[in-house]
Design a protein around this motif. Structure first.
Motif, PDB file in Angstrom:
ATOM      1  N   GLY A 132       9.114  25.928 -12.212  1.00  0.00           N
ATOM      2  CA  GLY A 132       7.691  26.194 -12.022  1.00  0.00           C
ATOM      3  C   GLY A 132       7.309  26.652 -10.638  1.00  0.00           C
ATOM      4  O   GLY A 132       6.164  26.461 -10.217  1.00  0.00           O
ATOM      5  N   ASN A 133       8.245  27.286  -9.917  1.00  0.00           N
ATOM      6  CA  ASN A 133       7.934  27.679  -8.537  1.00  0.00           C
ATOM      7  C   ASN A 133       7.974  29.185  -8.336  1.00  0.00           C
ATOM      8  O   ASN A 133       8.364  29.670  -7.271  1.00  0.00           O
ATOM      9  CB  ASN A 133       8.915  27.007  -7.573  1.00  0.00           C
ATOM     10  CG  ASN A 133      10.369  27.391  -7.848  1.00  0.00           C
ATOM     11  OD1 ASN A 133      10.661  28.094  -8.815  1.00  0.00           O
ATOM     12  ND2 ASN A 133      11.277  26.926  -6.997  1.00  0.00           N
ATOM     13  N   VAL A 134       7.570  29.940  -9.363  1.00  0.00           N
ATOM     14  CA  VAL A 134       7.586  31.383  -9.252  1.00  0.00           C
ATOM     15  C   VAL A 134       6.423  31.974 -10.045  1.00  0.00           C
ATOM     16  O   VAL A 134       6.018  31.412 -11.070  1.00  0.00           O
ATOM     17  CB  VAL A 134       8.939  31.952  -9.752  1.00  0.00           C
ATOM     18  CG1 VAL A 134       9.116  31.710 -11.245  1.00  0.00           C
ATOM     19  CG2 VAL A 134       9.071  33.435  -9.431  1.00  0.00           C
ATOM     20  N   VAL A 135       5.880  33.082  -9.556  1.00  0.00           N
ATOM     21  CA  VAL A 135       4.883  33.842 -10.297  1.00  0.00           C
ATOM     22  C   VAL A 135       5.580  35.068 -10.872  1.00  0.00           C
ATOM     23  O   VAL A 135       6.189  35.847 -10.122  1.00  0.00           O
ATOM     24  CB  VAL A 135       3.713  34.282  -9.390  1.00  0.00           C
ATOM     25  CG1 VAL A 135       2.791  35.255 -10.130  1.00  0.00           C
ATOM     26  CG2 VAL A 135       2.936  33.073  -8.906  1.00  0.00           C
ATOM     27  N   VAL A 136       5.531  35.219 -12.176  1.00  0.00           N
ATOM     28  CA  VAL A 136       6.166  36.366 -12.828  1.00  0.00           C
ATOM     29  C   VAL A 136       5.087  37.399 -13.122  1.00  0.00           C
ATOM     30  O   VAL A 136       4.077  37.091 -13.760  1.00  0.00           O
ATOM     31  CB  VAL A 136       6.892  35.947 -14.117  1.00  0.00           C
ATOM     32  CG1 VAL A 136       7.579  37.156 -14.752  1.00  0.00           C
ATOM     33  CG2 VAL A 136       7.912  34.863 -13.819  1.00  0.00           C
ATOM     34  N   LEU A 137       5.338  38.613 -12.664  1.00  0.00           N
ATOM     35  CA  LEU A 137       4.336  39.667 -12.741  1.00  0.00           C
ATOM     36  C   LEU A 137       4.839  40.802 -13.634  1.00  0.00           C
ATOM     37  O   LEU A 137       5.857  41.426 -13.344  1.00  0.00           O
ATOM     38  CB  LEU A 137       4.045  40.199 -11.336  1.00  0.00           C
ATOM     39  CG  LEU A 137       2.847  41.109 -11.149  1.00  0.00           C
ATOM     40  CD1 LEU A 137       1.562  40.379 -11.494  1.00  0.00           C
ATOM     41  CD2 LEU A 137       2.799  41.617  -9.718  1.00  0.00           C
ATOM     42  N   ASP A 138       4.122  41.052 -14.725  1.00  0.00           N
ATOM     43  CA  ASP A 138       4.421  42.167 -15.621  1.00  0.00           C
ATOM     44  C   ASP A 138       3.606  43.360 -15.156  1.00  0.00           C
ATOM     45  O   ASP A 138       2.380  43.344 -15.217  1.00  0.00           O
ATOM     46  CB  ASP A 138       4.051  41.786 -17.059  1.00  0.00           C
ATOM     47  CG  ASP A 138       4.476  42.815 -18.086  1.00  0.00           C
ATOM     48  OD1 ASP A 138       4.309  44.020 -17.828  1.00  0.00           O
ATOM     49  OD2 ASP A 138       4.947  42.419 -19.165  1.00  0.00           O
ATOM     50  N   VAL A 139       4.296  44.404 -14.672  1.00  0.00           N
ATOM     51  CA  VAL A 139       3.582  45.544 -14.096  1.00  0.00           C
ATOM     52  C   VAL A 139       3.599  46.767 -15.016  1.00  0.00           C
ATOM     53  O   VAL A 139       3.296  47.879 -14.586  1.00  0.00           O
ATOM     54  CB  VAL A 139       4.147  45.904 -12.698  1.00  0.00           C
ATOM     55  CG1 VAL A 139       3.912  44.758 -11.738  1.00  0.00           C
ATOM     56  CG2 VAL A 139       5.631  46.257 -12.759  1.00  0.00           C
ATOM     57  N   ARG A 140       3.933  46.562 -16.286  1.00  0.00           N
ATOM     58  CA  ARG A 140       3.865  47.643 -17.269  1.00  0.00           C
ATOM     59  C   ARG A 140       2.412  47.885 -17.685  1.00  0.00           C
ATOM     60  O   ARG A 140       1.522  47.069 -17.404  1.00  0.00           O
ATOM     61  CB  ARG A 140       4.685  47.269 -18.506  1.00  0.00           C
ATOM     62  CG  ARG A 140       6.162  47.016 -18.243  1.00  0.00           C
ATOM     63  CD  ARG A 140       6.852  46.491 -19.494  1.00  0.00           C
ATOM     64  NE  ARG A 140       6.269  45.234 -19.925  1.00  0.00           N
ATOM     65  CZ  ARG A 140       6.402  44.715 -21.150  1.00  0.00           C
ATOM     66  NH1 ARG A 140       7.084  45.370 -22.072  1.00  0.00           N
ATOM     67  NH2 ARG A 140       5.836  43.560 -21.436  1.00  0.00           N
ATOM     68  N   PRO A 141       2.144  48.980 -18.395  1.00  0.00           N
ATOM     69  CA  PRO A 141       0.796  49.190 -18.931  1.00  0.00           C
ATOM     70  C   PRO A 141       0.366  48.040 -19.838  1.00  0.00           C
ATOM     71  O   PRO A 141       1.202  47.385 -20.484  1.00  0.00           O
ATOM     72  CB  PRO A 141       0.937  50.499 -19.720  1.00  0.00           C
ATOM     73  CG  PRO A 141       2.072  51.210 -19.064  1.00  0.00           C
ATOM     74  CD  PRO A 141       3.039  50.128 -18.649  1.00  0.00           C
ATOM     75  N   GLY A 142      -0.940  47.812 -19.907  1.00  0.00           N
ATOM     76  CA  GLY A 142      -1.482  46.693 -20.672  1.00  0.00           C
ATOM     77  C   GLY A 142      -1.020  46.597 -22.105  1.00  0.00           C
ATOM     78  O   GLY A 142      -0.701  45.491 -22.587  1.00  0.00           O
ATOM     79  N   PRO A 143      -0.973  47.714 -22.874  1.00  0.00           N
ATOM     80  CA  PRO A 143      -0.537  47.612 -24.271  1.00  0.00           C
ATOM     81  C   PRO A 143       0.887  47.075 -24.426  1.00  0.00           C
ATOM     82  O   PRO A 143       1.195  46.399 -25.411  1.00  0.00           O
ATOM     83  CB  PRO A 143      -0.635  49.060 -24.774  1.00  0.00           C
ATOM     84  CG  PRO A 143      -1.674  49.686 -23.908  1.00  0.00           C
ATOM     85  CD  PRO A 143      -1.483  49.070 -22.565  1.00  0.00           C
ATOM     86  N   GLU A 144       1.739  47.352 -23.462  1.00  0.00           N
ATOM     87  CA  GLU A 144       3.114  46.860 -23.533  1.00  0.00           C
ATOM     88  C   GLU A 144       3.162  45.356 -23.276  1.00  0.00           C
ATOM     89  O   GLU A 144       3.922  44.629 -23.920  1.00  0.00           O
ATOM     90  CB  GLU A 144       3.993  47.635 -22.553  1.00  0.00           C
ATOM     91  CG  GLU A 144       4.079  49.110 -22.898  1.00  0.00           C
ATOM     92  CD  GLU A 144       4.905  49.915 -21.918  1.00  0.00           C
ATOM     93  OE1 GLU A 144       5.689  49.315 -21.142  1.00  0.00           O
ATOM     94  OE2 GLU A 144       4.773  51.153 -21.914  1.00  0.00           O
TER      95      GLU A 144
END
Length: 222
Positions: A132-144
């Motif tokens: 629980g010590n990380v922020v995971v960031l999805d940087v793909r387009p919103g629909p994906e």
């Protein structure tokens, strides 16, 4: 029909999928569709082709059984016909990486210098998610992201990242991911974040590989 003629027909039929992927734009469509279903208009934008050309490529993939469709109102949505299609694409990609002369130079010319970008493996990210010590960031387009994403990831498309940096805790370690090893969205995101004083790394590949490894996901399955 002679045994030889039947054998030829069999192998010709087995080769249909490979023939469908012998075009770079169709391979790119499979790579995008590995993220989740999309309408033809969005796919055309993603691969930089006209809707008419994209439709022709999609019809070729459809005839070969690599994609399927569903209709919603006046829109037709395309998706991969099953996980084995992405496995086929990954195998082709790996074969090219190992045997096609000059490919690494082409990769370097496209993705740029990654030597200054910190990269972490799926196993490392899974362990940090458990802690629980990380922020995971999805940087793909919103629909994906809506179609499927790493469990617990937040969605900030790379095109919006600069204006939304304030949403990321300053003391957090951030891991960005996108479509796969040749997707540069995560690279761009890491450069933006580190340039603004955040601690950031990119995942070694992307969401399809994470899902294929049966690691925790949310959303609709790609």
């Amino acid at each position: 029909m002679s045994d030889h003629a039947a054998k030829e027909l069999l192998y010709d039929a087995l080769a249909q999928a490979a023939k469908a992927l012998s075009n770079g734009r169709r391979a790119e469509l499979v790579d995008v569709l590995a993220q989740g279903e999309r309408p033809v208009e969005e796919l055309a934008t993603e691969i930089g082709q006209t809707v008419a050309n994209t439709s022709q490529h999609l019809q070729r993939l459809l005839r070969s059984g690599l994609v399927k469709t569903r209709r919603e109102g006046t829109s037709v949505y395309y998706s991969l016909s099953g996980p084995v299609v992405h496995e086929l694409w990954r195998a082709m990609r790996q074969s090219a990486e190992e045997h096609v002369a000059g490919l690494q130079q082409i990769v370097d010319d496209y993705v740029g210098d990654r030597s200054q970008l910190r990269t972490i493996t799926r196993d490392t990210l899974q362990a940090r998610l458990r802690d629980g010590n990380v922020v995971v960031l999805d940087v793909r387009p919103g629909p994906e992201y809506a179609a499927g994403h790493i469990r617990g990831a937040i969605s900030i498309p790379v095109s919006d990242l600069t204006s939304r940096l304030g949403e990321i805790p300053e003391d957090a370690e951030v891991v960005a991911y996108c479509r796969g090893p040749y997707c540069v969205y995560a690279d761009d995101a890491v450069r933006i974040m580190t340039g603004n004083g955040l601690e950031a790394a990119r995942l070694e590949d992307g969401f399809p590989e994470w899902a294929a490894a049966h690691l925790p996901t949310e959303g609709r399955s790609p």
